[in-house]
Every structure is written in structure tokens, then in C-alpha cells.
Design a protein around this motif. Sequence first.
Motif, PDB file in Angstrom:
ATOM      1  N   THR A  74       0.882  -1.170   0.000  1.00 17.42           N
ATOM      2  CA  THR A  74       0.000   0.000   0.000  1.00 17.42           C
ATOM      3  C   THR A  74       0.916   1.215   0.000  1.00 17.42           C
ATOM      4  O   THR A  74       1.848   1.296   0.809  1.00 17.42           O
ATOM      5  CB  THR A  74      -0.909   0.028   1.242  1.00 17.42           C
ATOM      6  OG1 THR A  74      -0.155  -0.332   2.395  1.00 17.42           O
ATOM      7  CG2 THR A  74      -2.105  -0.887   1.092  1.00 17.42           C
ATOM      8  N   ARG A  75       0.661   2.139  -0.910  1.00 18.67           N
ATOM      9  CA  ARG A  75       1.585   3.274  -1.094  1.00 18.67           C
ATOM     10  C   ARG A  75       0.997   4.563  -0.538  1.00 18.67           C
ATOM     11  O   ARG A  75      -0.192   4.839  -0.738  1.00 18.67           O
ATOM     12  CB  ARG A  75       1.871   3.454  -2.584  1.00 18.67           C
ATOM     13  CG  ARG A  75       2.693   4.703  -2.907  1.00 18.67           C
ATOM     14  CD  ARG A  75       3.071   4.771  -4.379  1.00 18.67           C
ATOM     15  NE  ARG A  75       4.003   5.856  -4.623  1.00 18.67           N
ATOM     16  CZ  ARG A  75       3.699   7.003  -5.242  1.00 18.67           C
ATOM     17  NH1 ARG A  75       2.464   7.199  -5.706  1.00 18.67           N
ATOM     18  NH2 ARG A  75       4.608   7.943  -5.405  1.00 18.67           N
ATOM     19  N   ASN A 102       9.353   0.485   0.959  1.00 19.57           N
ATOM     20  CA  ASN A 102       8.997   1.555   1.907  1.00 19.57           C
ATOM     21  C   ASN A 102      10.257   2.360   2.177  1.00 19.57           C
ATOM     22  O   ASN A 102      11.330   1.786   2.337  1.00 19.57           O
ATOM     23  CB  ASN A 102       8.526   0.974   3.248  1.00 19.57           C
ATOM     24  CG  ASN A 102       7.141   0.407   3.173  1.00 19.57           C
ATOM     25  OD1 ASN A 102       6.510   0.454   2.133  1.00 19.57           O
ATOM     26  ND2 ASN A 102       6.671  -0.139   4.281  1.00 19.57           N
ATOM     27  N   GLY A 103      10.110   3.679   2.279  1.00 21.60           N
ATOM     28  CA  GLY A 103      11.272   4.520   2.576  1.00 21.60           C
ATOM     29  C   GLY A 103      11.540   5.472   1.425  1.00 21.60           C
ATOM     30  O   GLY A 103      10.698   5.653   0.536  1.00 21.60           O
ATOM     31  N   ILE A 104      12.711   6.074   1.444  1.00 16.60           N
ATOM     32  CA  ILE A 104      13.069   7.027   0.387  1.00 16.60           C
ATOM     33  C   ILE A 104      14.507   6.771  -0.043  1.00 16.60           C
ATOM     34  O   ILE A 104      15.412   6.686   0.797  1.00 16.60           O
ATOM     35  CB  ILE A 104      12.926   8.479   0.899  1.00 16.60           C
ATOM     36  CG1 ILE A 104      11.438   8.820   1.095  1.00 16.60           C
ATOM     37  CG2 ILE A 104      13.557   9.469  -0.071  1.00 16.60           C
ATOM     38  CD1 ILE A 104      11.163  10.198   1.630  1.00 16.60           C
ATOM     39  N   ILE A 105      14.716   6.654  -1.350  1.00 20.17           N
ATOM     40  CA  ILE A 105      16.081   6.505  -1.875  1.00 20.17           C
ATOM     41  C   ILE A 105      16.586   7.898  -2.225  1.00 20.17           C
ATOM     42  O   ILE A 105      16.073   8.552  -3.141  1.00 20.17           O
ATOM     43  CB  ILE A 105      16.094   5.580  -3.117  1.00 20.17           C
ATOM     44  CG1 ILE A 105      15.461   4.222  -2.776  1.00 20.17           C
ATOM     45  CG2 ILE A 105      17.524   5.400  -3.647  1.00 20.17           C
ATOM     46  CD1 ILE A 105      16.086   3.471  -1.618  1.00 20.17           C
ATOM     47  N   GLU A 106      17.558   8.352  -1.465  1.00 22.48           N
ATOM     48  CA  GLU A 106      17.963   9.759  -1.604  1.00 22.48           C
ATOM     49  C   GLU A 106      18.738  10.034  -2.895  1.00 22.48           C
ATOM     50  O   GLU A 106      18.635  11.107  -3.471  1.00 22.48           O
ATOM     51  CB  GLU A 106      18.799  10.177  -0.386  1.00 22.48           C
ATOM     52  CG  GLU A 106      17.915  10.368   0.848  1.00 22.48           C
ATOM     53  CD  GLU A 106      18.666  10.244   2.154  1.00 22.48           C
ATOM     54  OE1 GLU A 106      19.911  10.134   2.133  1.00 22.48           O
ATOM     55  OE2 GLU A 106      17.999  10.239   3.203  1.00 22.48           O
ATOM     56  N   TYR A 160      15.061   2.132   3.525  1.00 23.56           N
ATOM     57  CA  TYR A 160      14.295   1.166   2.733  1.00 23.56           C
ATOM     58  C   TYR A 160      13.917  -0.073   3.537  1.00 23.56           C
ATOM     59  O   TYR A 160      14.610  -0.481   4.460  1.00 23.56           O
ATOM     60  CB  TYR A 160      15.085   0.718   1.497  1.00 23.56           C
ATOM     61  CG  TYR A 160      16.494   0.240   1.768  1.00 23.56           C
ATOM     62  CD1 TYR A 160      16.735  -1.039   2.251  1.00 23.56           C
ATOM     63  CD2 TYR A 160      17.583   1.082   1.539  1.00 23.56           C
ATOM     64  CE1 TYR A 160      18.036  -1.473   2.502  1.00 23.56           C
ATOM     65  CE2 TYR A 160      18.886   0.661   1.787  1.00 23.56           C
ATOM     66  CZ  TYR A 160      19.107  -0.615   2.271  1.00 23.56           C
ATOM     67  OH  TYR A 160      20.379  -1.035   2.532  1.00 23.56           O
ATOM     68  N   ALA A 161      12.762  -0.601   3.143  1.00 21.69           N
ATOM     69  CA  ALA A 161      12.400  -1.991   3.402  1.00 21.69           C
ATOM     70  C   ALA A 161      11.963  -2.477   2.031  1.00 21.69           C
ATOM     71  O   ALA A 161      11.145  -1.831   1.371  1.00 21.69           O
ATOM     72  CB  ALA A 161      11.256  -2.075   4.387  1.00 21.69           C
ATOM     73  N   SER A 180      13.748   1.295   8.013  1.00 18.71           N
ATOM     74  CA  SER A 180      12.323   1.146   7.753  1.00 18.71           C
ATOM     75  C   SER A 180      11.965  -0.273   8.205  1.00 18.71           C
ATOM     76  O   SER A 180      12.656  -1.221   7.839  1.00 18.71           O
ATOM     77  CB  SER A 180      12.046   1.329   6.254  1.00 18.71           C
ATOM     78  OG  SER A 180      10.673   1.441   6.038  1.00 18.71           O
ATOM     79  N   PRO A 181      10.906  -0.426   8.993  1.00 17.70           N
ATOM     80  CA  PRO A 181      10.689  -1.726   9.637  1.00 17.70           C
ATOM     81  C   PRO A 181      10.352  -2.868   8.676  1.00 17.70           C
ATOM     82  O   PRO A 181       9.671  -2.646   7.668  1.00 17.70           O
ATOM     83  CB  PRO A 181       9.505  -1.453  10.571  1.00 17.70           C
ATOM     84  CG  PRO A 181       8.860  -0.229  10.058  1.00 17.70           C
ATOM     85  CD  PRO A 181       9.902   0.568   9.358  1.00 17.70           C
TER      86      PRO A 181
END
Length: 612
Positions: A74-75, A102-106, A160-161, A180-181
Motif C-alpha cells: 500500500t503506497r 517503503n522509505g526514500i532513496i535519496e 528502505y524496506a 524502515s521496519p
Amino acid sequence: MCGIIGFAGREQAAPILLDGLARMEYRGYDSAGIAVRSEAKGLQVKKAKGRLQVLSDLTHGGADLEGTLGIGHTRWATHGEPNDINAHPHVSENGRIALVHNGIIENYLEIKEQLQRHGVKFTSDTDSEVVAQLLEFHYNECHNMLEAVGRVLRRIQGSYAFGIICSDYPNALIAARKDSPLILGYGENGNYIASDVTAIIKHTRDVVYMEDGEIAVVTAENIDVFDSEMNPLEKKHSQVDWDVSAAEKGGYAHFMFKEIMEQPEAVRKTLSPRVRDGRVVLDDVKLTAEYVKNISRIFIIACGSSYHVGMVSKYSWERLLRRPVQVDLASEFRYSDPLVDENTLVIVISQSGETLDTMAAMREAKSRGARTLAVVNVVGSSIAREADDVLYTWAGPEIAVATTKAYTTQLVLMDLIGLYLADLLGTVEKSEYDAILAEMQVLPEKMRRLLEHFEDVQYFASRYFNHNSIFFIGRNLDYAMGLEGSLKLKEISYIHSEAYASGELKHGTISLIEPGTLVVALGTYAALFDKAMSNVVEVKARGAEVLAVTTETFKEKMEKTADSTIVVPDTHPILQPSLGVVPLQLFAYYVALQRGCDIDKPRNLAKSVTVE
Ligand code: AGP
């Protein structure tokens, strides 16, 4: 925020993935998708903007996607608007690799440009697709999925996950995490990955919490976990003791209402194991009396409602400890070059234990030598694992985005910690210590009695739900409580609302009071009740309509002036916010209900804020 589930097993994956995603709906999302692999059809991916029901309808409840290996997501949009294309899973150009993130790739832009120079074509605006394409790039080089994942992880920066499947690997999914869990679940009919234990609790309680830098290969029979150098790891298993029903509505119309009603029991669970023979017993903390005596300053760091708990605690702790207590928003603290050192005790409060700003603030404090104590609800969450000490609120799973039982259990746990520290410091009189503890013991019962009168609050909500701007005013603990009452109202009813320290009214805000403006006046703090009354008179004189919250002691006085009065039981002053906030939660709930709002999943909000 975004939710991940993955399954490798002996049953059809798609229905399991959809069910897991549904259980994470509360986290907030704007699109969803699943990818399933089958021998006959290879990778099949379905994604849809909007509610999960759209995806479910699109796949006939998952029946259309055959296969026992899959991932779902789910986004909650960060990079790129919410639409079908930006939804996960993202698939690499040749269609062989699907990934949820999940998370952000910088550094995604830099990698994207590099890949584009190699001719890779992108379809979405997301940072996550870049990882799927980078994986394919490395997989084409080394023809080994695990090795390709390792190369990608060394290349990317950020949080990230990941859940990854590849059409060349019929039985395995790969998971990796950093900041990120991600949880690994061991089930009867297969094994799972999930960003949130609620997604898989129906299938298993036997879980392993992945740590930063770890990679897992999950098959129906087995889960192998590796460190970042690909050395195999032996992981400790944990048993989740939540009941499945705790994460279900159980006949209530909304999770929020159910969770409000669960507060007496949640508070009892949080308090009772920690009060023994008339003393506060915090077995889990390793703070020594000597360390506590040398504390020169205390910081409380949190976000949102957890921050509001900190605001309440500032008033009560300074009274009990006679030490300066500074409450900071985690998002501000982390970039403020904070003045903390080894004589600073830093308390971090987080229901989810995954809030990125709170986590980063805690790391900042630790790096400067401070000792950290986390007050967390979700067992095994990242903040809980990284703090020097952790104390859990035993609120059980909280599904509604607007926190209620997690907030009140945080309040009472902070009261307990304050009392514990004051005792070590010798700054609290025995009579006061005993009086607070005695009142704590009966708090759940008082809360239960208060909740029996929920219909009174419902009546006031039906009277006031049409207001477009509402002010909460109070002094001292009432002011801190008003911050939470105001947030509750605005987050679920979308009514503009502000909380002010009553004494500040004359310095600006009172200009906003005009005939008919609704002011929720909080008058539960006995020491300043007369001042609170003066402020009620002040706003009434300017035409405000006043809905007051006060205690049994002050009921009569308040009723003479306020237009409407809600009464809560008397208790020790430092515990009063734990009772006073309950009608404010109910008021927000019923106002939102009258206005037809999506109470459990308010717009734009996420339960667990794992991005900055
Ligand atoms: C309150 O109802 C919100 N859900 C929000 O303010 C929340 O308290 C905040 O995001 C902090 O979350 P945490 O306690 O999980 O860290």
C-alpha cells in the motif's frame, strides 16, 4: 504510511496479500498493488489508485492471480503523485523483477540518470522504480539475484524496506531493510515478510525483527538471514502476544471508538504490573540512582500527540523532579545542534516506534552522549530496539490513525516514570508519592465511569459540529491537554482548531473571538481554576459560545458561566489530563461522525510516519 507484505508458501498468495494489505489500511495509503509469480504465467502485477477494494475488485479478491509466491504494497505517495503507474510493485524493464519499497532513496536521481545513459526506460516518477531497474542492471551482470541485491544495497542511499521477487526464482522472495521496519513471519503454510505485524498476525505469531543492513531469503520451507557481507545469521525469534481480535473492530463502527472505549483496560495493563507494594517498579530500566542524581537536564522528544504527552509531562515532571524539562519536536531537535551531553536524560515517546524524525532525534542525542529512554507501544520496533532503555505502553494494537489509547497510556507511563525518578532524587514527599499512586490505582475505574457517559458528549457534538473554527483554552496541564484535544478534532473532522494557553489570549488570539465562536474551555486544573474562570468570562463577554470541561469539584461554578459543561471525575492534579482528554477524544469523534468524515483513515494522514 506505506505497507509491505510478502508470502512464499503452499497456498495461493494473492488472497493472503490482499488480506494483509487490508489489515494495514489504517496506516494510510493512496494506492495499492500486488505481484504474484506462477510457473505458467510468470510475474503478474496488478495495481490500482485509491482504496484497496478497487484492487480487490480488479483481481476478484485475488482469484485471478495464480501463484504461491508474491509481494504486496500500500503506497502513501512521496515521489510522484498517487496513480496506477506510481503504485508498487515496480517491475524492471524486462519484466523479470518486481519490487515493493517503503522509505526514500535519496540518490535515486543520480542513479536514474546513469541508467538512462545505458538506455533504461522508466515509466514512473518514483525513487522505487529506480531500484527495480538497478536490480535488473546488476542481475544482468552477475546472474545471481542475491548478489545483485547486495550490489544494489551498496549503491543506494536512504531508507528502505524491500520485498523482491524474480521470475527466474520460482520459490524465493528477498527482503532487505535499513531505517524502515520489516518483520519475518514463520507460518504453517509458508513464510512471510511484513512491515507491520498486524498484516500477518492472522497466520503467525512467530516472528523475527530484521535489523538494518540485513537481507533475508524467504521460501515456503525456510528463511535465511544474512548480514550486509552475506554472512549467515542466527536470529532470535519473538512471539507476538497480540490477539487477532485486538486488531479487528469487534462490532464497533470505528476503530477509533473501540480504542477510546478500550482505554480503561489499556491504562490498567500499563500501570498495574509496575506498581507493587505501594512502589513504582520499573524492572526494565537500567538507570541507576547515581546516574539519575547527576542528571542536569531532561529532554522529552516526540512528534504529534506523543509530543503533547511530553507537554503534559513537562508540567508534572518539573513539579515532581525540580529539574528543567525541555520538550522538543523531534523534527526540530534533530537539526538544532542540541545542547545535550552525558548528563542529559533524553526521553523519546513514540506509539509506533518507527517515526523517522523521532528516531533520528534519538540517534542525534545518543551521538552526543545522552542516555535515552524510549516510551513505545509497538514491541520490537526500531526506536524500542535502539534506545538505551525502553518502557512499553501496553495499549495493544492501535489501528485508528488518530491516537487515543496510546496517548493515555503514554500519559500514565510518563507519570509513573516521573514518580520513579522523583523518588530516586528524593524530590517528592512520601505523602504526595502515596497519594499519586493511590489515585493511579483507581484511574482505570474512573475512566470507565466517565466513558459510560459518552452520550452526553455525543449531544454536545451534535450541537456544535457545524462550527468552522474552534479554540481550546486552558492553563498549565489544561493547556497541554488542550493541544491534544485540538489536534484530535482537526485531524479527523477537518475543522480549523487552535489551542492556546489562556493567559496568551489577550496577546493576540482574542481578536479572533466574535459572536458565536466556539471556545472549549478547560478548567480541570484545580490550582488555576479561578484564572480559568476569568478567561471563560472574558471570551463570553466577546460573544463566544463556551463548552467547558471541568471536574466534579468545580461543576457548579462552571455551569453558572459556560453554555455547556462536561464533567470528569476528580483525581490527583497530575493525573487529571488522563481523564480530561477522554471527552475531548469523544467530542472529536462525534463531530467527525456528524460531518461524515472518514474517521479511522483521515485524509492525507498516515499512522506511522516513516519519512521526513
Ligand atoms: C495523532 O493522532 C497522530 N496519529 C500523530 O500526531 C502521532 O501522534 C505522531 O505522528 C507521532 O507518532 P508516534 O507516536 O508513532 O511516533
